[in-house]
Design an enzyme around this catalytic site. Structure first.
Site, mmCIF file in Angstrom:
data_model
loop_
_atom_site.group_PDB
_atom_site.id
_atom_site.type_symbol
_atom_site.label_atom_id
_atom_site.label_comp_id
_atom_site.label_asym_id
_atom_site.label_seq_id
_atom_site.Cartn_x
_atom_site.Cartn_y
_atom_site.Cartn_z
ATOM 1 C CD GLU A 166 -3.693 -12.165 33.154
ATOM 2 O OE1 GLU A 166 -4.693 -12.906 33.026
ATOM 3 O OE2 GLU A 166 -3.126 -11.597 32.198
ATOM 4 N NE ARG A 186 -5.468 -18.336 33.425
ATOM 5 C CZ ARG A 186 -4.924 -17.185 33.039
ATOM 6 N NH1 ARG A 186 -4.424 -17.057 31.827
ATOM 7 N NH2 ARG A 186 -4.886 -16.159 33.866
ATOM 8 N NE ARG A 221 -7.565 -14.579 33.313
ATOM 9 C CZ ARG A 221 -8.311 -15.544 32.780
ATOM 10 N NH1 ARG A 221 -9.428 -15.924 33.372
ATOM 11 N NH2 ARG A 221 -7.957 -16.125 31.664
ATOM 12 C CG HIS A 264 -10.773 -12.983 28.701
ATOM 13 N ND1 HIS A 264 -10.023 -12.511 27.660
ATOM 14 C CD2 HIS A 264 -10.010 -13.878 29.345
ATOM 15 C CE1 HIS A 264 -8.844 -13.110 27.660
ATOM 16 N NE2 HIS A 264 -8.811 -13.949 28.686
#
Length: 133
Positions: A89, A100, A104, A124
């Site tokens: 990831e 963050r 992703r 997420h």
């Protein structure tokens, strides 16, 4: 309703088994949460995604070196099943976020700089879209 879910799930599993993971779904405890179809081009994603993807292919540097490139466990099995260590990831920065954020890129393959497949999630890991090669 249950028959419809079975047909949708069967199509996703069949597509994954046939090597065309364009359909990837996230599953809740009792029903499908999100079904996203088709691959997405990098140009269709937030601009930070293309920068992160370039960094993946060049081996870095990454904004979060202790997290980026770490093994993604796929514990919820939202992505096609592979052996542990196949998926890694990477953070896609979110402007204005103090941490963050939720975006992703998850890439799979033996060599991190030459992935077989990459997926994008903006929520997420609740849903994924395959990034077109």
């Amino acid at each position: 309703m249950a028959a419809t879910k079975a047909v949708v799930l069967g199509a996703v599993v069949l597509g994954t088994w046939l090597g065309t993971p364009d359909l990837v779904q996230a599953r809740g405890e009792s029903e499908t949460v999100g079904l996203q179809s088709g691959a997405v081009r990098l140009s269709e994603l937030p601009p930070e995604t293309a920068d992160t993807h370039r960094r993946i292919l060049s081996g870095g540097p990454f904004r979060y070196p202790s997290k980026d490139g770490s093994v993604f466990g796929n514990r919820e099995r939202h992505l096609p099943r592979e052996t542990r260590g196949y998926y890694r990831e990477y953070t896609v920065p979110t402007a204005g976020s103090r941490d963050r954020g939720a975006r992703r890129i998850i890439c799979g393959g033996r060599e991190p700089t030459t992935p077989d497949v990459c997926f994008y999630t903006q929520d997420h890991y609740a849903s994924f879209r395959r990034i077109a090669p």
